[in-house]
Design a protein around this motif. Structure first.
Motif, PDB file in Angstrom:
ATOM      1  N   GLU A  72       1.164  -1.011   0.127  1.00 50.78           N
ATOM      2  CA  GLU A  72      -0.292   0.773   0.062  1.00 50.78           C
ATOM      3  C   GLU A  72       0.325   0.923   0.015  1.00 50.78           C
ATOM      4  O   GLU A  72       0.700   2.014  -0.309  1.00 50.78           O
ATOM      5  CB  GLU A  72      -0.973   0.087   1.434  1.00 50.78           C
ATOM      6  CG  GLU A  72      -2.378  -0.650   1.031  1.00 50.78           C
ATOM      7  CD  GLU A  72      -2.923  -0.852  -0.398  1.00 50.78           C
ATOM      8  OE1 GLU A  72      -3.434   0.264  -0.615  1.00 50.78           O
ATOM      9  OE2 GLU A  72      -2.865  -1.823  -0.879  1.00 50.78           O
TER      10      GLU A  72
ATOM     11  N   LYS B  18       2.172   1.325  -3.223  1.00 46.94           N
ATOM     12  CA  LYS B  18       1.231   2.355  -4.551  1.00 46.94           C
ATOM     13  C   LYS B  18       0.727   3.909  -4.652  1.00 46.94           C
ATOM     14  O   LYS B  18       1.293   4.457  -5.199  1.00 46.94           O
ATOM     15  CB  LYS B  18       0.082   1.379  -4.206  1.00 46.94           C
ATOM     16  CG  LYS B  18      -0.044   0.007  -5.245  1.00 46.94           C
ATOM     17  CD  LYS B  18      -1.293  -0.316  -4.833  1.00 46.94           C
ATOM     18  CE  LYS B  18      -2.066  -0.528  -3.363  1.00 46.94           C
ATOM     19  NZ  LYS B  18      -3.898  -1.045  -4.337  1.00 46.94           N
ATOM     20  N   SER B  19       0.666   3.536  -2.803  1.00 43.27           N
ATOM     21  CA  SER B  19       0.856   5.677  -2.582  1.00 43.27           C
ATOM     22  C   SER B  19       1.748   6.498  -3.425  1.00 43.27           C
ATOM     23  O   SER B  19       1.550   6.878  -3.810  1.00 43.27           O
ATOM     24  CB  SER B  19       0.477   5.413  -1.383  1.00 43.27           C
ATOM     25  OG  SER B  19       0.873   7.264  -0.379  1.00 43.27           O
TER      26      SER B  19
END
Length: 108
Positions: free
Chosen positions: A33, A36-37
């Motif tokens: 995550e 991806k951020s």
């Protein structure tokens, strides 16, 4: 867009990665995550600069090449991406880079 612009953008990606501290890399790669951020922020920034999807994908491709060659995956998702990257042809890698850009762009 001139032919020189993509070369300069690739050089900028190399410089950004080279200048990034190990601590920052660990933070970004600590979980999927977070990765991806980070990638999503870079795609958003590129869109504000009016970079084409193709140029964004080439940037993602350059980053993926670096990660596959220099960084160990830190989670299952990164390991899967690395394995797909390693077995893919250049064309498949390019398509995967487009898919990564699309993935993070749709989440913004």
């Amino acid at each position: 867009m001139s032919i020189e612009q993509p070369k300069n953008e690739a050089k900028n990606i190399d410089q950004t990665i080279d200048q990034m501290s190990n601590e920052k890399k660990d933070e970004i790669l600590s979980n999927f995550e977070e990765f991806k951020s980070y990638l999503g922020d870079k795609v958003e920034w590129g869109k504000k600069l009016k970079l084409s999807e193709e140029t964004l994908a080439k940037g993602a491709e350059k980053a993926a090449n670096y990660l596959a060659e220099h960084e160990e995956p830190r989670n299952r998702e990164e390991n899967l991406l690395r394995e797909l990257w390693k077995v893919g042809t250049e064309e498949e890698q390019h398509k995967l880079a487009h898919m990564l850009v699309k993935l993070v762009d749709e989440e913004k």
